[in-house]
Motif scaffolding. Structure first.
Motif, PDB file in Angstrom:
ATOM      1  N   THR A  32       0.819  -1.199   0.000  1.00 11.86           N
ATOM      2  CA  THR A  32       0.000   0.000   0.000  1.00 11.86           C
ATOM      3  C   THR A  32       0.856   1.254   0.000  1.00 11.86           C
ATOM      4  O   THR A  32       1.781   1.394   0.785  1.00 11.86           O
ATOM      5  CB  THR A  32      -0.942   0.011   1.225  1.00 11.86           C
ATOM      6  OG1 THR A  32      -1.822  -1.095   1.128  1.00 11.86           O
ATOM      7  CG2 THR A  32      -1.748   1.284   1.303  1.00 11.86           C
ATOM      8  N   GLY A  33       0.526   2.169  -0.911  1.00 13.24           N
ATOM      9  CA  GLY A  33       1.199   3.456  -0.959  1.00 13.24           C
ATOM     10  C   GLY A  33       2.513   3.463  -1.707  1.00 13.24           C
ATOM     11  O   GLY A  33       3.182   4.486  -1.779  1.00 13.24           O
ATOM     12  N   ARG A  34       2.895   2.359  -2.280  1.00 14.33           N
ATOM     13  CA  ARG A  34       4.158   2.283  -3.029  1.00 14.33           C
ATOM     14  C   ARG A  34       3.976   2.886  -4.415  1.00 14.33           C
ATOM     15  O   ARG A  34       2.931   2.749  -5.039  1.00 14.33           O
ATOM     16  CB  ARG A  34       4.600   0.831  -3.197  1.00 14.33           C
ATOM     17  CG  ARG A  34       4.976   0.168  -1.908  1.00 14.33           C
ATOM     18  CD  ARG A  34       6.413   0.443  -1.608  1.00 14.33           C
ATOM     19  NE  ARG A  34       6.798  -0.300  -0.414  1.00 14.33           N
ATOM     20  CZ  ARG A  34       7.797   0.050   0.332  1.00 14.33           C
ATOM     21  NH1 ARG A  34       8.515   1.098   0.035  1.00 14.33           N
ATOM     22  NH2 ARG A  34       8.103  -0.640   1.395  1.00 14.33           N
ATOM     23  N   ALA A  35       5.024   3.522  -4.894  1.00 15.89           N
ATOM     24  CA  ALA A  35       5.021   4.089  -6.240  1.00 15.89           C
ATOM     25  C   ALA A  35       5.208   2.968  -7.255  1.00 15.89           C
ATOM     26  O   ALA A  35       6.113   2.147  -7.121  1.00 15.89           O
ATOM     27  CB  ALA A  35       6.143   5.109  -6.385  1.00 15.89           C
ATOM     28  N   VAL A  36       4.345   2.946  -8.260  1.00 22.85           N
ATOM     29  CA  VAL A  36       4.456   1.982  -9.346  1.00 22.85           C
ATOM     30  C   VAL A  36       4.557   2.788 -10.645  1.00 22.85           C
ATOM     31  O   VAL A  36       3.564   3.342 -11.104  1.00 22.85           O
ATOM     32  CB  VAL A  36       3.232   1.035  -9.396  1.00 22.85           C
ATOM     33  CG1 VAL A  36       3.364   0.051 -10.545  1.00 22.85           C
ATOM     34  CG2 VAL A  36       3.056   0.314  -8.070  1.00 22.85           C
ATOM     35  N   PRO A  49       7.901  10.133   0.903  1.00 22.14           N
ATOM     36  CA  PRO A  49       9.176  10.185   0.175  1.00 22.14           C
ATOM     37  C   PRO A  49       9.063   9.681  -1.262  1.00 22.14           C
ATOM     38  O   PRO A  49       9.671  10.234  -2.171  1.00 22.14           O
ATOM     39  CB  PRO A  49      10.112   9.290   0.989  1.00 22.14           C
ATOM     40  CG  PRO A  49       9.452   9.086   2.308  1.00 22.14           C
ATOM     41  CD  PRO A  49       7.996   9.281   2.093  1.00 22.14           C
ATOM     42  N   GLU A  50       8.272   8.636  -1.473  1.00 19.88           N
ATOM     43  CA  GLU A  50       8.112   8.093  -2.818  1.00 19.88           C
ATOM     44  C   GLU A  50       7.314   9.044  -3.702  1.00 19.88           C
ATOM     45  O   GLU A  50       7.611   9.201  -4.889  1.00 19.88           O
ATOM     46  CB  GLU A  50       7.448   6.719  -2.772  1.00 19.88           C
ATOM     47  CG  GLU A  50       8.342   5.660  -2.148  1.00 19.88           C
ATOM     48  CD  GLU A  50       7.749   4.270  -2.225  1.00 19.88           C
ATOM     49  OE1 GLU A  50       7.011   3.974  -3.183  1.00 19.88           O
ATOM     50  OE2 GLU A  50       8.044   3.468  -1.313  1.00 19.88           O
ATOM     51  N   LEU A  51       6.303   9.699  -3.131  1.00 21.97           N
ATOM     52  CA  LEU A  51       5.519  10.665  -3.889  1.00 21.97           C
ATOM     53  C   LEU A  51       6.384  11.856  -4.288  1.00 21.97           C
ATOM     54  O   LEU A  51       6.359  12.295  -5.443  1.00 21.97           O
ATOM     55  CB  LEU A  51       4.316  11.133  -3.066  1.00 21.97           C
ATOM     56  CG  LEU A  51       3.428  12.193  -3.708  1.00 21.97           C
ATOM     57  CD1 LEU A  51       2.844  11.700  -5.033  1.00 21.97           C
ATOM     58  CD2 LEU A  51       2.324  12.596  -2.746  1.00 21.97           C
ATOM     59  N   ALA A  52       7.170  12.372  -3.362  1.00 25.64           N
ATOM     60  CA  ALA A  52       8.046  13.510  -3.658  1.00 25.64           C
ATOM     61  C   ALA A  52       9.073  13.146  -4.720  1.00 25.64           C
ATOM     62  O   ALA A  52       9.333  13.930  -5.643  1.00 25.64           O
ATOM     63  CB  ALA A  52       8.735  13.989  -2.381  1.00 25.64           C
ATOM     64  N   ALA A  53       9.637  11.959  -4.637  1.00 25.97           N
ATOM     65  CA  ALA A  53      10.630  11.529  -5.625  1.00 25.97           C
ATOM     66  C   ALA A  53      10.002  11.371  -7.004  1.00 25.97           C
ATOM     67  O   ALA A  53      10.587  11.785  -8.018  1.00 25.97           O
ATOM     68  CB  ALA A  53      11.275  10.215  -5.184  1.00 25.97           C
ATOM     69  N   ALA A  54       8.808  10.796  -7.059  1.00 26.34           N
ATOM     70  CA  ALA A  54       8.131  10.617  -8.348  1.00 26.34           C
ATOM     71  C   ALA A  54       7.775  11.971  -8.957  1.00 26.34           C
ATOM     72  O   ALA A  54       7.944  12.177 -10.164  1.00 26.34           O
ATOM     73  CB  ALA A  54       6.878   9.767  -8.168  1.00 26.34           C
ATOM     74  N   LEU A  55       7.309  12.902  -8.132  1.00 26.25           N
ATOM     75  CA  LEU A  55       6.973  14.235  -8.637  1.00 26.25           C
ATOM     76  C   LEU A  55       8.225  14.956  -9.119  1.00 26.25           C
ATOM     77  O   LEU A  55       8.209  15.582 -10.182  1.00 26.25           O
ATOM     78  CB  LEU A  55       6.253  15.055  -7.562  1.00 26.25           C
ATOM     79  CG  LEU A  55       5.817  16.453  -7.977  1.00 26.25           C
ATOM     80  CD1 LEU A  55       4.871  16.416  -9.169  1.00 26.25           C
ATOM     81  CD2 LEU A  55       5.177  17.177  -6.803  1.00 26.25           C
TER      82      LEU A  55
END
Length: 154
Positions: A28-32, A137-143
């Motif tokens: 849950t919540g992982r960037a794909v 952290p994953e959302l910020a990195a993807a953005l």
């Protein structure tokens, strides 16, 4: 059935439920990252979200599309998280889609849980998908990847 067998079955069911819960929590919540037809939708549907809202609802550089429902307990906190992140970056917007009003979009984008968040680039192509509340952290990195990546000509 004896008491010992009943207790053993109960312990087995609880252990199985715990393992399944831990596996789901880990996902849950992982960037794909999404590429091509990675949305697991039929081939006739592409990964563009340009037709789900008016053009003015999208950011010029990126859009955080949140699929939610009225009964989703985690959706308001996710909306606040996405609003905060969008406010920190020029040209980034958050768009919320209520699946109770647009159930066909749940099928089209294979939404199995709410919230589901799609990170969309300026060309309205889905770049990253998050099932459940995105991990910050994953959302910020993807953005950052979308914002600093090569800009497509429009």
């Amino acid at each position: 059935m004896t008491v010992i067998v009943a207790v053993a079955v109960l312990v087995g069911v609880l252990a199985l439920a715990t393992v399944i819960g831990l596996l789901l929590r880990a996902r849950t919540g992982r960037a794909v990252p999404q590429t091509g037809s990675a949305l697991n939708t039929p081939a006739s549907l592409n990964s563009s979200v340009a037709d789900i809202a008016p053009p003015t609802a999208f950011g010029t550089r990126a859009t955080l599309v949140q699929f939610s429902t009225p009964t989703c307990a985690r959706c308001p906190a996710t909306a606040r998280q996405l609003d905060s992140l969008a406010a920190q970056h020029a040209g980034v917007e958050r768009l919320e889609i209520d699946l109770a009003e647009h159930p066909h979009l749940a099928t089209r984008f294979n939404v199995l849980q709410t919230p589901t968040v799609l990170l969309v680039d300026g060309a309205r192509a889905v770049r990253t998908r998050f099932g459940g509340p995105p991990r910050p952290p994953e959302l910020a990195a993807a953005l950052d990847t979308v914002l600093t990546g090569p800009q497509e000509s429009r």
